[in-house]
Design a protein around this motif. Structure first.
Motif, mmCIF file in Angstrom:
data_model
loop_
_atom_site.group_PDB
_atom_site.id
_atom_site.type_symbol
_atom_site.label_atom_id
_atom_site.label_comp_id
_atom_site.label_asym_id
_atom_site.label_seq_id
_atom_site.Cartn_x
_atom_site.Cartn_y
_atom_site.Cartn_z
ATOM 1 N N ALA A 148 0.829 -1.201 0.000
ATOM 2 C CA ALA A 148 0.000 0.000 0.000
ATOM 3 C C ALA A 148 0.863 1.251 0.000
ATOM 4 N N GLY A 149 1.908 1.260 0.826
ATOM 5 C CA GLY A 149 2.804 2.409 0.866
ATOM 6 C C GLY A 149 3.480 2.653 -0.477
ATOM 7 N N MET A 150 3.911 1.578 -1.140
ATOM 8 C CA MET A 150 4.558 1.733 -2.444
ATOM 9 C C MET A 150 3.560 2.228 -3.496
ATOM 10 N N ALA A 151 2.320 1.715 -3.465
ATOM 11 C CA ALA A 151 1.307 2.167 -4.426
ATOM 12 C C ALA A 151 0.984 3.643 -4.227
ATOM 13 N N ILE A 152 0.871 4.063 -2.961
ATOM 14 C CA ILE A 152 0.606 5.471 -2.672
ATOM 15 C C ILE A 152 1.800 6.331 -3.101
ATOM 16 N N GLY A 153 3.008 5.853 -2.833
ATOM 17 C CA GLY A 153 4.198 6.602 -3.216
ATOM 18 C C GLY A 153 4.323 6.771 -4.719
ATOM 19 N N LEU A 154 4.032 5.716 -5.481
ATOM 20 C CA LEU A 154 4.093 5.816 -6.938
ATOM 21 C C LEU A 154 3.033 6.784 -7.469
ATOM 22 N N ALA A 185 7.210 15.739 4.524
ATOM 23 C CA ALA A 185 6.066 14.912 4.912
ATOM 24 C C ALA A 185 6.505 13.564 5.448
ATOM 25 N N PHE A 186 7.647 13.088 5.009
ATOM 26 C CA PHE A 186 8.157 11.782 5.436
ATOM 27 C C PHE A 186 8.784 11.828 6.826
ATOM 28 N N LEU A 215 13.596 0.415 5.931
ATOM 29 C CA LEU A 215 14.225 1.303 4.957
ATOM 30 C C LEU A 215 14.002 0.900 3.509
ATOM 31 N N LEU A 216 13.653 -0.345 3.245
ATOM 32 C CA LEU A 216 13.605 -0.840 1.871
ATOM 33 C C LEU A 216 12.623 -0.043 1.008
ATOM 34 N N GLY A 217 11.387 0.119 1.465
ATOM 35 C CA GLY A 217 10.375 0.802 0.675
ATOM 36 C C GLY A 217 10.718 2.245 0.369
ATOM 37 N N PRO A 218 10.967 3.089 1.381
ATOM 38 C CA PRO A 218 11.318 4.479 1.081
ATOM 39 C C PRO A 218 12.631 4.599 0.309
ATOM 40 N N LEU A 266 3.600 10.480 2.323
ATOM 41 C CA LEU A 266 2.702 9.558 3.016
ATOM 42 C C LEU A 266 3.009 8.115 2.641
ATOM 43 N N GLY A 267 3.157 7.860 1.335
ATOM 44 C CA GLY A 267 3.452 6.502 0.893
ATOM 45 C C GLY A 267 4.784 6.006 1.427
ATOM 46 N N ALA A 268 5.805 6.860 1.374
ATOM 47 C CA ALA A 268 7.119 6.468 1.899
ATOM 48 C C ALA A 268 7.047 6.205 3.402
ATOM 49 N N GLY A 269 6.245 7.023 4.109
ATOM 50 C CA GLY A 269 6.105 6.824 5.549
ATOM 51 C C GLY A 269 5.433 5.511 5.892
#
Length: 512
Positions: A137-143, A201-202, A167-170, A156-159
């Motif tokens: 979900a975080g990756m989809a929001i970040g993209l 925001a992150f 750390l992997l996702g952000p 928000l997505g990175a957070g």
């Protein structure tokens, strides 16, 4: 309107199947629920804890969410089923932002959602109680934040990705953001400003919980940040899956079906001309490179790769040629029909008394029974599959995947749960355990610790108890030490790798 309703019903059936009605299964569901159960029992929301011992492998966002669902719905559902609805929440977020990202630059944004949900590798994991669904979900929001140059959404997505798995996702989102200006469409002042806003925001997501954890225990902070983030990636910590830098490239052949053939067609047709194809291509290359560089690999970790492939597949479906569509359609329809019919016929034969050796070996002693509700749901899912034959290629693929998964999670769920759950063997141990006596546990794995805590109240922190529970990987009786007498032994039905032994130390007779 009718088509929209049919697609909505199909997605709802796909999302709901398998969410409730079974215990937490090992390995990932069991230990994840163990952390959630500790929150529910002790109201300790800061330090992830498993059966009495700190478990800081992952940050706590998904555990918090699952605990909130369990608190809200635990009165009407078993706690583990209520907690598993957190996965449905994050999967729904993933699908929603997949649609939003594709909507501006694709003629078939719904196709991106259908392809993502239909990917073979997403099916089981989307219905499990695992932190990776929050990461997705975080990756989809970040993209989506990158696609719209929205710093707040990107942050928000990175957070969410950070507080889900570290750390992997952000890190991957940051690399994607840095590389996108290789294309002139992304070299704009608005895009650069969005990155600064995203960083701001992150920061709350990145600082508040880690600082609180450090304040609580510098040692636990070190274990989480350095061992489970840096050390796991570099291999220093010797944690995670197998060491195979080509693992994801090989797994994509089945894991990313039907997305990857359509994605290749999109790349051939578009030649990196549209922003969505540029974003998806950069995202896929970054994700594959970062994941493949890690010292350990599990197919589960490759879930984020499905997001850019789904975007590319939506572009490819805008003009998919017959020579590509027909084989995919044949695999979907013929595969769904064959496997669906086999599951129905085998279940009917099972009810009639058919007991093949393979089924008996996996779940010895299981007696099938007719469940009218589960059977009714299976009939509805089958009817949806029949209706989908009039819909688009991605809808037919998703319908076939939903049919097979839905029949397994309705008709065959009692058999699967009987074989996979720890409930039966723990209940058997409880009958041999003197009421109220505490138990010291030895050699339990993380999933076992979680389930013995949930079903029997046994915490790993107990010491010097009159009872000793030992787990071994062989049937050979262990030697726990002088003075211990075997009171019970058992294993899960059909399990030849996990054996449990309960010992008792006789009490000294009271002095006269």
């Amino acid at each position: 309107m009718i088509r929209a309703l049919a697609l909505g019903a199909l997605l709802a059936a796909w999302l709901a199947a398998g969410l409730v009605g079974h215990d937490p299964w090992k390995p990932d569901e069991a230990y994840t629920f163990g952390v959630v159960y500790h929150i529910l029992q002790h109201n300790d929301w800061l330090v992830p804890t498993l059966a009495g011992q700190p478990f800081v492998e992952k940050p706590p966002l998904f555990f918090w969410t699952a605990a909130l669902f369990a608190n809200a719905l635990g009165a009407v559902l078993p706690l583990h089923d209520a907690a598993r609805l957190a996965s449905a929440f994050y999967v729904a977020l993933t699908l929603a932002f997949t649609h939003l990202t594709a909507k501006d630059w694709s003629q078939a944004p719904v196709a991106a959602v259908l392809v993502l949900a239909g990917c073979l590798g997403y099916l089981q994991h989307a219905h499990q109680l695992i932190t990776d669904n929050a990461l997705m979900a975080g990756m989809a929001i970040g993209l989506y934040g990158l696609a719209r140059a929205s710093g707040l959404v990107l942050g928000l997505g990175a957070g969410i990705a950070f507080l889900s798995k570290g750390l992997l996702g952000p890190g991957m989102l940051a690399l994607i953001a840095i590389l996108l200006p290789l294309f002139r469409e992304w070299r704009t002042p608005a895009y650069l400003r969005s990155l600064l806003v995203a960083l701001l925001a992150f920061l709350p997501w990145a600082l508040i919980w880690p600082l609180l954890l450090y304040r609580e225990s510098p040692g636990l902070f070190h274990e989480w940040f350095w061992v489970n983030n840096i050390g796991r990636f570099t291999g220093e910590a010797a944690l995670g899956g197998v060491l195979d830098h080509a693992h994801y490239a090989k797994a994509l052949a089945w894991f990313a079906l039907p997305a990857w053939p359509l994605a290749l067609w999109a790349l051939w047709r578009d030649r990196l001309a549209s922003p969505l194809v540029q974003l998806s291509s950069v995202a896929f290359i970054v994700m594959l490179g970062v994941l493949s560089a890690a010292s350990s690999a599990r197919t589960l970790y490759g879930l984020p790769l499905l997001l850019p492939l789904a975007f590319l597949a939506a572009v490819g479906l805008e003009s998919v040629p017959g020579w590509l569509a027909r084989p995919l359609d044949l695999i979907a329809v013929a595969g769904g029909a064959t496997l669906g019919l086999a599951l129905w016929l085998a279940w009917l034969a099972f009810l009639a008394g058919w007991q093949p050796a393979a089924l008996e070996a996996q779940a010895p002693g299981f007696v099938p029974q007719l469940d009218p509700i589960a059977t009714g749901v299976a009939v509805v899912i089958t009817a949806l599959w029949l209706l989908s034959l009039r819909l688009s290629l991605p809808a037919r693929w998703l319908a076939s995947v939903t049919l097979i998964w839905g029949l397994a999670m309705t008709l065959w769920l009692p058999w699967l749960d009987y074989a996979k759950s720890y409930r039966g063997v723990i209940a058997d141990m409880q009958r041999a355990r003197p009421k109220g006596e505490c138990v010291t546990a030895r050699n339990l794995t993380e999933p076992q610790r979680a389930m013995f805590h949930y079903f029997a109240g046994i915490e790993a922190t107990k010491r010097d108890c009159p009872l000793l529970l030992v787990q071994t990987s062989s049937v050979q009786t262990p030697a726990p030490g002088e003075g211990w007498q075997l009171r019970w032994r058992g294993t899960r039905p059909g399990d030849s790798k996990e054996f449990f032994w309960l010992y008792e130390r006789p009490r000294a007779p009271a002095a006269n």
